[in-house]
Motif scaffolding. Structure first.
Motif, PDB file in Angstrom:
ATOM      1  N   VAL A  10       1.001  -1.072  -0.011  1.00 37.51           N
ATOM      2  CA  VAL A  10       0.136   0.131   0.063  1.00 37.51           C
ATOM      3  C   VAL A  10       1.086   1.321   0.077  1.00 37.51           C
ATOM      4  O   VAL A  10       1.817   1.318   0.919  1.00 37.51           O
ATOM      5  CB  VAL A  10      -0.952   0.053   1.070  1.00 37.51           C
ATOM      6  N   LEU A  15      -2.577   7.943  -4.394  1.00 35.02           N
ATOM      7  CA  LEU A  15      -4.145   7.504  -4.040  1.00 35.02           C
ATOM      8  C   LEU A  15      -4.952   7.216  -5.332  1.00 35.02           C
ATOM      9  O   LEU A  15      -4.564   7.814  -6.178  1.00 35.02           O
ATOM     10  CB  LEU A  15      -4.774   9.083  -3.576  1.00 35.02           C
ATOM     11  N   SER A  16      -5.819   6.464  -5.289  1.00 36.15           N
ATOM     12  CA  SER A  16      -6.597   5.921  -6.172  1.00 36.15           C
ATOM     13  C   SER A  16      -8.043   6.729  -5.760  1.00 36.15           C
ATOM     14  O   SER A  16      -8.605   6.707  -5.090  1.00 36.15           O
ATOM     15  CB  SER A  16      -6.726   4.603  -6.132  1.00 36.15           C
ATOM     16  N   LEU A  85      -7.500  12.288   1.527  1.00 38.10           N
ATOM     17  CA  LEU A  85      -8.190  11.105   1.803  1.00 38.10           C
ATOM     18  C   LEU A  85      -9.569  11.431   2.784  1.00 38.10           C
ATOM     19  O   LEU A  85     -10.405  11.189   2.519  1.00 38.10           O
ATOM     20  CB  LEU A  85      -7.419   9.933   2.334  1.00 38.10           C
ATOM     21  N   ASN A  89     -12.881  11.448   0.623  1.00 37.15           N
ATOM     22  CA  ASN A  89     -13.616  10.230   0.561  1.00 37.15           C
ATOM     23  C   ASN A  89     -15.050  10.033   1.006  1.00 37.15           C
ATOM     24  O   ASN A  89     -15.358  10.551   2.071  1.00 37.15           O
ATOM     25  CB  ASN A  89     -12.658   9.124   1.389  1.00 37.15           C
ATOM     26  N   ASN A  90     -15.910   9.803   0.027  1.00 38.52           N
ATOM     27  CA  ASN A  90     -17.254   9.657   0.312  1.00 38.52           C
ATOM     28  C   ASN A  90     -17.841  10.884   0.860  1.00 38.52           C
ATOM     29  O   ASN A  90     -19.022  10.699   1.364  1.00 38.52           O
ATOM     30  CB  ASN A  90     -17.651   8.368   1.338  1.00 38.52           C
ATOM     31  N   ILE A 102     -14.761   8.189  -4.243  1.00 36.81           N
ATOM     32  CA  ILE A 102     -14.063   7.080  -3.637  1.00 36.81           C
ATOM     33  C   ILE A 102     -12.720   7.071  -3.568  1.00 36.81           C
ATOM     34  O   ILE A 102     -12.167   7.063  -4.855  1.00 36.81           O
ATOM     35  CB  ILE A 102     -14.548   5.720  -3.944  1.00 36.81           C
ATOM     36  N   GLU A 104      -8.815   5.945  -1.735  1.00 37.77           N
ATOM     37  CA  GLU A 104      -8.144   5.066  -1.134  1.00 37.77           C
ATOM     38  C   GLU A 104      -6.658   5.082  -1.348  1.00 37.77           C
ATOM     39  O   GLU A 104      -6.406   5.512  -2.508  1.00 37.77           O
ATOM     40  CB  GLU A 104      -8.659   3.769  -1.253  1.00 37.77           C
TER      41      GLU A 104
END
Length: 115
Positions: A10, A15-16, A85, A89-90, A102, A104
């Protein structure tokens, strides 16, 4: 299963992003990230790379492949990546409640990174 393979890890800085609007380009994603990091504590965030995955068979008005709705961002440090993040995120405030991004940490292949 991927993380049991010793070649995968990781990333701490990459970041994805998934569930991105098709109209968002690299410049727009870069601005969004810079604004998020600036508002959460770092006035000068450094982005090493912003890349959207595009479909070469479907071209937009600028003759580029249309966005597939996902991409990758590489930050200069882990603290800023964590700010992105946590901030995006969300989050229903970014693109609206029906299109939450999204975000991660990306899973990297050590063999590809070391090339």
């Amino acid at each position: 299963a991927k993380l049991k393979n010793p070649f995968f890890f990781v990333s701490l800085t990459r970041l994805s992003f998934r569930n991105l609007p098709a109209t968002l380009d690299e410049k727009g994603l870069r601005r969004l990230i810079q604004t998020t990091v600036t508002h959460t504590g770092n006035p000068r965030p450094v982005l090493n790379q912003v890349k959207l995955v595009r479909d070469a068979n479907r071209l937009d008005s600028q003759k580029r492949g249309k966005s597939k709705g996902f991409g990758f961002v590489e930050m200069a440090n882990h603290a800023d990546a964590l700010r992105v993040l946590r901030g995006l995120n969300n989050n229903p405030d970014v693109f609206g409640p029906s299109k939450r991004p999204i975000v991660e940490f990306a899973v990297e292949d050590r063999r590809a990174v070391e090339k």
